[in-house]
Design a protein around this motif. Sequence first.
Motif, short mmCIF file in Angstrom:
data_model
loop_
_atom_site.label_atom_id
_atom_site.label_comp_id
_atom_site.label_asym_id
_atom_site.label_seq_id
_atom_site.Cartn_x
_atom_site.Cartn_y
_atom_site.Cartn_z
N PRO A 110 78.72 -5.08 52.65
CA PRO A 110 78.83 -6.51 52.31
C PRO A 110 80.22 -6.89 51.81
O PRO A 110 80.67 -8.02 52.01
CB PRO A 110 77.77 -6.68 51.22
CG PRO A 110 76.77 -5.61 51.50
CD PRO A 110 77.57 -4.44 51.98
N ALA A 111 80.90 -5.94 51.17
CA ALA A 111 82.26 -6.23 50.70
C ALA A 111 83.20 -6.49 51.87
O ALA A 111 83.98 -7.45 51.88
CB ALA A 111 82.78 -5.07 49.85
N ALA A 113 82.57 -7.62 54.71
CA ALA A 113 82.25 -8.90 55.36
C ALA A 113 82.97 -10.07 54.68
O ALA A 113 83.05 -11.17 55.26
CB ALA A 113 80.75 -9.13 55.35
N GLU A 114 83.50 -9.85 53.47
CA GLU A 114 84.19 -10.91 52.74
C GLU A 114 85.68 -10.99 53.05
O GLU A 114 86.37 -11.88 52.56
CB GLU A 114 84.00 -10.70 51.22
CG GLU A 114 82.56 -10.82 50.76
CD GLU A 114 81.96 -12.18 51.07
OE1 GLU A 114 82.66 -13.20 50.87
OE2 GLU A 114 80.80 -12.23 51.53
N VAL A 115 86.20 -10.05 53.84
CA VAL A 115 87.62 -10.12 54.23
C VAL A 115 87.82 -11.37 55.09
O VAL A 115 87.06 -11.59 56.04
CB VAL A 115 88.03 -8.86 55.00
CG1 VAL A 115 89.46 -8.99 55.53
CG2 VAL A 115 87.93 -7.63 54.10
N PRO A 116 88.82 -12.20 54.79
CA PRO A 116 89.01 -13.46 55.53
C PRO A 116 89.12 -13.25 57.04
O PRO A 116 89.79 -12.33 57.51
CB PRO A 116 90.33 -14.00 54.96
CG PRO A 116 90.41 -13.43 53.59
CD PRO A 116 89.78 -12.06 53.68
N GLU A 117 88.44 -14.10 57.78
CA GLU A 117 88.41 -14.00 59.25
C GLU A 117 89.80 -14.14 59.86
O GLU A 117 90.10 -13.52 60.88
CB GLU A 117 87.49 -15.09 59.82
CG GLU A 117 86.02 -14.73 59.82
CD GLU A 117 85.68 -13.76 60.94
OE1 GLU A 117 86.42 -13.71 61.93
OE2 GLU A 117 84.68 -13.04 60.81
N THR A 284 91.47 -6.33 51.74
CA THR A 284 90.34 -5.39 51.74
C THR A 284 90.17 -4.76 50.38
O THR A 284 89.05 -4.63 49.87
CB THR A 284 90.55 -4.31 52.82
OG1 THR A 284 90.68 -4.94 54.09
CG2 THR A 284 89.38 -3.34 52.84
N VAL A 287 88.44 -7.30 47.94
CA VAL A 287 87.01 -7.54 48.10
C VAL A 287 86.20 -6.29 47.74
O VAL A 287 85.09 -6.39 47.22
CB VAL A 287 86.67 -8.01 49.53
CG1 VAL A 287 87.35 -9.34 49.84
CG2 VAL A 287 87.03 -6.97 50.58
N LYS A 290 86.02 -6.21 43.94
CA LYS A 290 85.08 -7.24 43.46
C LYS A 290 83.65 -6.81 43.64
O LYS A 290 82.80 -6.96 42.75
CB LYS A 290 85.36 -8.57 44.18
CG LYS A 290 84.46 -9.71 43.73
CD LYS A 290 84.79 -10.98 44.49
CE LYS A 290 83.87 -12.14 44.09
NZ LYS A 290 84.18 -13.38 44.85
N ALA A 291 83.32 -6.26 44.81
CA ALA A 291 81.96 -5.81 45.09
C ALA A 291 81.58 -4.64 44.20
O ALA A 291 80.45 -4.55 43.70
CB ALA A 291 81.82 -5.43 46.56
#
Length: 298
Positions: A110-111, A113-117, A284, A287, A290-291
């Motif tokens: 899930p972490a 998946a938070e990297v900006p697109e 990376t 995130v 943070k996770a």
Amino acid sequence: MNELPLDQVRTLLAVVDEGTFDAAAAALHVTPSAVSQRVKALEQRTGRVLLLRTKPVRPTDSGQVVVRFARQLARIERDARTELGLADTGEPARLSIAVNADSLATWFLPALAEVPEDLRVVFELHREDQDHTTALLREGVVMAAVTSSPDPVTGCSVRTLGRMRYLPMASPDFAARRLGDGLLRQTLPNAPVVLFDRRDDLQDRLTRKLTHGRGAGPRRHYVPSSESFVEAVAAGLGWGMVPTAQAEPHLRAGTLVDLAPEHAIDVPLFWQQWKLDSPALAATADVVAKAAAAALNR
């Protein structure tokens, strides 16, 4: 004569990644002879053997230094082209990361998946025990790793993530049938046990702590999948050390019991990465940290 010609460095990396000289030649669109000549020329220039000619080929200790340099160079070049707005090949940025199985099964994906697109990052994950992920960093296989080691690999920075807590768990039926009402320090070392693989020492660590030296029993089941490991314990195959995040749903459902709440084992985790000014790698790392702060014990 001190320079490392970039075409030779990139060729060495291609041979390591592809596994053979022929495969590297196909990837680079040159002949196998050209690949061999470039590698030999680089070895002559450095005065060191850089590759072991096995199948697949393996870098020597000196070769690992050059491979790590080649990957860092490719990362810097890609980031520079992006910042300059230069046309690229259209390929996304690739980040290779080593991560332990239990983090992979719980909080890590899930972490990512938070990297900006807009950074257009793709991940190449290498599953490895947290005690051994630094070896992949040292060899230049990965750019970053979740590891249990706070000692930085040469050329890497370290960030504390937190502690992953493991609980000694068993199914209620297994606990009643195999452990009974006896003292845990007497019954647990004789009971069947589930381990992830032969590097997994958490169960032995617990029994040594309880018995002041005796390890887990000889009836050992090896289940090298984090999810299947928990399923094996819940099915009554044996007892095992289960991460808190995976244990809690079973505790609520009554399908697992905590054998010794006061004897949890905390495994410290750290994030190590190459010291590169890379937007993708920095994003990376942020995130992941943070996770980890939300999922792990501090």
